[in-house]
Design a protein around this motif. Sequence first.
Motif, mmCIF file in Angstrom:
data_model
loop_
_atom_site.group_PDB
_atom_site.id
_atom_site.type_symbol
_atom_site.label_atom_id
_atom_site.label_comp_id
_atom_site.label_asym_id
_atom_site.label_seq_id
_atom_site.Cartn_x
_atom_site.Cartn_y
_atom_site.Cartn_z
ATOM 1 N N SER A 1 -7.082 26.693 -25.925
ATOM 2 C CA SER A 1 -5.875 27.163 -26.600
ATOM 3 C C SER A 1 -6.204 27.711 -27.985
ATOM 4 O O SER A 1 -6.904 27.080 -28.775
ATOM 5 C CB SER A 1 -4.867 26.014 -26.725
ATOM 6 O OG SER A 1 -3.718 26.456 -27.412
ATOM 7 N N GLY A 2 -5.690 28.915 -28.266
ATOM 8 C CA GLY A 2 -5.889 29.534 -29.566
ATOM 9 C C GLY A 2 -7.164 30.336 -29.700
ATOM 10 O O GLY A 2 -7.377 30.997 -30.718
ATOM 11 N N PRO B 1 -7.676 21.178 -16.452
ATOM 12 C CA PRO B 1 -6.368 21.705 -16.053
ATOM 13 C C PRO B 1 -5.852 22.686 -17.101
ATOM 14 O O PRO B 1 -6.277 22.667 -18.250
ATOM 15 C CB PRO B 1 -5.492 20.444 -15.986
ATOM 16 C CG PRO B 1 -6.140 19.485 -16.924
ATOM 17 C CD PRO B 1 -7.609 19.749 -16.829
ATOM 18 N N VAL B 2 -4.956 23.558 -16.680
ATOM 19 C CA VAL B 2 -4.424 24.597 -17.557
ATOM 20 C C VAL B 2 -3.021 24.211 -18.014
ATOM 21 O O VAL B 2 -2.147 23.933 -17.183
ATOM 22 C CB VAL B 2 -4.396 25.963 -16.837
ATOM 23 C CG1 VAL B 2 -3.795 27.034 -17.741
ATOM 24 C CG2 VAL B 2 -5.792 26.361 -16.378
ATOM 25 N N ARG B 3 -2.827 24.239 -19.335
ATOM 26 C CA ARG B 3 -1.510 23.912 -19.895
ATOM 27 C C ARG B 3 -0.696 25.190 -20.102
ATOM 28 O O ARG B 3 -1.238 26.307 -20.117
ATOM 29 C CB ARG B 3 -1.684 23.178 -21.220
ATOM 30 C CG ARG B 3 -2.450 21.867 -21.120
ATOM 31 C CD ARG B 3 -2.843 21.355 -22.496
ATOM 32 N NE ARG B 3 -1.661 21.206 -23.355
ATOM 33 C CZ ARG B 3 -1.695 21.255 -24.687
ATOM 34 N NH1 ARG B 3 -2.854 21.450 -25.302
ATOM 35 N NH2 ARG B 3 -0.588 21.098 -25.383
ATOM 36 N N GLU B 4 0.586 25.030 -20.290
ATOM 37 C CA GLU B 4 1.486 26.175 -20.448
ATOM 38 C C GLU B 4 1.057 27.070 -21.601
ATOM 39 O O GLU B 4 1.099 28.302 -21.502
ATOM 40 C CB GLU B 4 2.921 25.685 -20.672
ATOM 41 C CG GLU B 4 3.928 26.815 -20.876
ATOM 42 C CD GLU B 4 5.353 26.304 -21.013
ATOM 43 O OE1 GLU B 4 6.262 27.141 -21.173
ATOM 44 O OE2 GLU B 4 5.556 25.073 -20.961
ATOM 45 N N ILE B 5 0.643 26.476 -22.721
ATOM 46 C CA ILE B 5 0.306 27.257 -23.906
ATOM 47 C C ILE B 5 -0.915 28.159 -23.687
ATOM 48 O O ILE B 5 -1.117 29.147 -24.396
ATOM 49 C CB ILE B 5 0.068 26.301 -25.105
ATOM 50 C CG1 ILE B 5 0.092 27.092 -26.415
ATOM 51 C CG2 ILE B 5 -1.234 25.541 -24.936
ATOM 52 C CD1 ILE B 5 0.054 26.203 -27.640
ATOM 53 N N GLN B 6 -1.709 27.864 -22.672
ATOM 54 C CA GLN B 6 -2.916 28.641 -22.411
ATOM 55 C C GLN B 6 -2.666 29.873 -21.539
ATOM 56 O O GLN B 6 -3.475 30.805 -21.533
ATOM 57 C CB GLN B 6 -3.968 27.764 -21.713
ATOM 58 C CG GLN B 6 -4.482 26.599 -22.540
ATOM 59 C CD GLN B 6 -5.360 25.688 -21.717
ATOM 60 O OE1 GLN B 6 -4.977 24.569 -21.379
ATOM 61 N NE2 GLN B 6 -6.551 26.165 -21.359
ATOM 62 N N VAL B 7 -1.581 29.899 -20.803
ATOM 63 C CA VAL B 7 -1.339 30.964 -19.824
ATOM 64 C C VAL B 7 -0.949 32.268 -20.521
ATOM 65 O O VAL B 7 -0.016 32.300 -21.328
ATOM 66 C CB VAL B 7 -0.242 30.550 -18.824
ATOM 67 C CG1 VAL B 7 0.027 31.693 -17.838
ATOM 68 C CG2 VAL B 7 -0.657 29.297 -18.064
ATOM 69 N N LYS B 8 -1.662 33.349 -20.183
ATOM 70 C CA LYS B 8 -1.387 34.671 -20.756
ATOM 71 C C LYS B 8 -0.535 35.545 -19.840
ATOM 72 O O LYS B 8 0.126 36.471 -20.299
ATOM 73 C CB LYS B 8 -2.704 35.390 -21.031
ATOM 74 C CG LYS B 8 -3.650 34.640 -21.968
ATOM 75 C CD LYS B 8 -3.057 34.474 -23.351
ATOM 76 C CE LYS B 8 -2.947 35.806 -24.071
ATOM 77 N NZ LYS B 8 -2.423 35.643 -25.448
ATOM 78 N N GLY B 9 -0.574 35.266 -18.538
ATOM 79 C CA GLY B 9 0.230 36.078 -17.638
ATOM 80 C C GLY B 9 -0.143 35.877 -16.186
ATOM 81 O O GLY B 9 -1.179 35.278 -15.866
ATOM 82 N N LYS B 10 0.726 36.384 -15.321
ATOM 83 C CA LYS B 10 0.542 36.320 -13.872
ATOM 84 C C LYS B 10 0.207 37.721 -13.362
ATOM 85 O O LYS B 10 0.711 38.716 -13.878
ATOM 86 C CB LYS B 10 1.834 35.804 -13.232
ATOM 87 C CG LYS B 10 1.894 35.883 -11.718
ATOM 88 C CD LYS B 10 3.278 35.460 -11.244
ATOM 89 C CE LYS B 10 3.487 35.726 -9.769
ATOM 90 N NZ LYS B 10 4.839 35.327 -9.317
#
Length: 214
Positions: A112-113, A149-158
């Motif tokens: 993240s970040g 695991p991937v958290r919401e704040i890490q997701v850039k797009g689908k």
Amino acid sequence: MAADLTERPLTHAAAVVPDAPNAASPSSSKKGSAGAQTLAFVGRMASMAAMLIALSAALVLIVVPVATGSHTYTVLTNSMAPKFPPGTFLVMKPAPFGELKYGDVITFQLYSGKPEVETHRIVGFGATQAGEKTLITRGDNNGANDAEPVREIQVKGKLFYAVPQVGFVANALGNADRSLWTTLAAMGLIGYGSVLVFKSVRGSRRQAALSKSG
């Protein structure tokens, strides 16, 4: 002895009139005109095809991503092969975290970040000790799930759509300021398309004028 004054007919050789200079026959003139018209038509069609390709490229690679607020990335590894091999240009559209589902391909920050990202497929769901929902991901060509695991704040797009091989061009142009080169590319493609349209219209008018004068 009286002179023979009997008028004699002209011989065949004397009666022959010299040939006039050769002139182009109507049939050969028509054939030449038809050939020129065919070449002009083929040229106009080629110009129109090039224009459509340029405009389609601008639409798919630049206009749609900008209009939808999507991010663009290039696949650099074989982790998503064979469907998304290295060089694939990915357009990742923002999506609500709660709407992501099993099988979706997402791009996420490894940390993240930080700028480093990965594009893998969702293969499961989890949760932190605090109850925060997380995603379990894996590359299609990998034998194991991603370690973290991937958290919401890490997701850039689908994944919105992908274009094979185009990513190599993006890498050649550089990723430091992609918005700059995409703007320049859009201007160049639109300008090129405008020139082709102008030439095509001018050629059509010129051909119409020639047909009327003929």
